[in-house]
Motif scaffolding. Structure first.
Motif, PDB file in Angstrom:
ATOM      1  N   VAL A  26      36.245  -3.135   7.071  1.00  0.00           N
ATOM      2  CA  VAL A  26      35.937  -4.364   6.342  1.00  0.00           C
ATOM      3  C   VAL A  26      36.974  -5.429   6.656  1.00  0.00           C
ATOM      4  O   VAL A  26      36.647  -6.574   6.944  1.00  0.00           O
ATOM      5  CB  VAL A  26      35.859  -4.094   4.820  1.00  0.00           C
ATOM      6  N   SER A  27      38.263  -5.034   6.611  1.00  0.00           N
ATOM      7  CA  SER A  27      39.302  -6.023   6.881  1.00  0.00           C
ATOM      8  C   SER A  27      39.254  -6.481   8.331  1.00  0.00           C
ATOM      9  O   SER A  27      39.526  -7.633   8.633  1.00  0.00           O
ATOM     10  CB  SER A  27      40.678  -5.454   6.543  1.00  0.00           C
ATOM     11  N   LEU A  28      38.877  -5.585   9.245  1.00  0.00           N
ATOM     12  CA  LEU A  28      38.741  -5.963  10.648  1.00  0.00           C
ATOM     13  C   LEU A  28      37.591  -6.950  10.828  1.00  0.00           C
ATOM     14  O   LEU A  28      37.725  -7.957  11.533  1.00  0.00           O
ATOM     15  CB  LEU A  28      38.508  -4.720  11.505  1.00  0.00           C
ATOM     16  N   ALA A  29      36.476  -6.694  10.127  1.00  0.00           N
ATOM     17  CA  ALA A  29      35.336  -7.611  10.193  1.00  0.00           C
ATOM     18  C   ALA A  29      35.705  -8.964   9.579  1.00  0.00           C
ATOM     19  O   ALA A  29      35.360 -10.028  10.110  1.00  0.00           O
ATOM     20  CB  ALA A  29      34.137  -7.015   9.468  1.00  0.00           C
ATOM     21  N   THR A  30      36.455  -8.937   8.472  1.00  0.00           N
ATOM     22  CA  THR A  30      36.889 -10.182   7.825  1.00  0.00           C
ATOM     23  C   THR A  30      37.823 -10.961   8.743  1.00  0.00           C
ATOM     24  O   THR A  30      37.687 -12.175   8.902  1.00  0.00           O
ATOM     25  CB  THR A  30      37.607  -9.865   6.496  1.00  0.00           C
ATOM     26  N   ALA A  31      38.766 -10.264   9.346  1.00  0.00           N
ATOM     27  CA  ALA A  31      39.699 -10.919  10.262  1.00  0.00           C
ATOM     28  C   ALA A  31      38.955 -11.511  11.447  1.00  0.00           C
ATOM     29  O   ALA A  31      39.258 -12.627  11.900  1.00  0.00           O
ATOM     30  CB  ALA A  31      40.755  -9.926  10.734  1.00  0.00           C
ATOM     31  N   SER A  32      37.975 -10.802  11.954  1.00  0.00           N
ATOM     32  CA  SER A  32      37.188 -11.297  13.082  1.00  0.00           C
ATOM     33  C   SER A  32      36.411 -12.551  12.693  1.00  0.00           C
ATOM     34  O   SER A  32      36.349 -13.522  13.444  1.00  0.00           O
ATOM     35  CB  SER A  32      36.242 -10.202  13.562  1.00  0.00           C
ATOM     36  N   ALA A  33      35.824 -12.529  11.497  1.00  0.00           N
ATOM     37  CA  ALA A  33      35.075 -13.701  11.022  1.00  0.00           C
ATOM     38  C   ALA A  33      36.001 -14.891  10.807  1.00  0.00           C
ATOM     39  O   ALA A  33      35.664 -16.026  11.159  1.00  0.00           O
ATOM     40  CB  ALA A  33      34.337 -13.354   9.728  1.00  0.00           C
ATOM     41  N   MET A  34      37.193 -14.636  10.246  1.00  0.00           N
ATOM     42  CA  MET A  34      38.156 -15.719  10.036  1.00  0.00           C
ATOM     43  C   MET A  34      38.598 -16.320  11.369  1.00  0.00           C
ATOM     44  O   MET A  34      38.726 -17.529  11.514  1.00  0.00           O
ATOM     45  CB  MET A  34      39.377 -15.196   9.276  1.00  0.00           C
ATOM     46  N   ARG A  35      38.797 -15.449  12.350  1.00  0.00           N
ATOM     47  CA  ARG A  35      39.205 -15.919  13.676  1.00  0.00           C
ATOM     48  C   ARG A  35      38.113 -16.782  14.302  1.00  0.00           C
ATOM     49  O   ARG A  35      38.378 -17.851  14.851  1.00  0.00           O
ATOM     50  CB  ARG A  35      39.515 -14.728  14.563  1.00  0.00           C
TER      51      ARG A  35
END
Length: 113
Positions: free
Chosen positions: A5-14
């Motif tokens: 989830v945090s990886l997906a969130t970080a990817s979306a933020m990027r």
């Protein structure tokens, strides 16, 4: 699960930050273009002249970069050639040394037999 989830969130933020950055750059370039053409008079001819100046600058920059890349490639190729040449020279010397050692060892063996 949290890592995903945090990886997906970080990817979306990027992705969002990158999109905002690109949009800001586009707005900045459009503002610079409008300002330059406005200061030069704003006519179609002047706009085309400015555009061609910019286009020529971009082409010259790319050509210069390609030329530098070619020089770097040639230099690296030349250095590799020297490395291979030195390696061959060292290998040839080692072969000669081993051959000489074998001849000496054979002569000593024959002497003691």
């Amino acid at each position: 699960l949290r890592a995903e989830v945090s990886l997906a969130t970080a990817s979306a933020m990027r992705a969002k930050a990158l999109l905002e950055y690109r949009e800001a750059r586009c707005r900045g370039a459009a503002w610079l273009w409008a300002r330059a053409t406005n200061r030069a008079g704003g006519s179609r001819t002047i706009c085309l002249m400015i555009f061609h100046l910019w286009n020529n600058f971009v082409k010259a920059t790319k050509d210069r970069e390609a030329q530098v890349d070619e020089i770097i490639f040639r230099y690296a190729r030349r250095r590799r050639r020297f490395v291979v040449r030195e390696w061959r020279r060292a290998a040839k010397a080692q072969r000669a040394d081993r051959k000489h050692e074998l001849v000496v060892a054979t002569a000593e063996r024959e002497l003691w037999e």
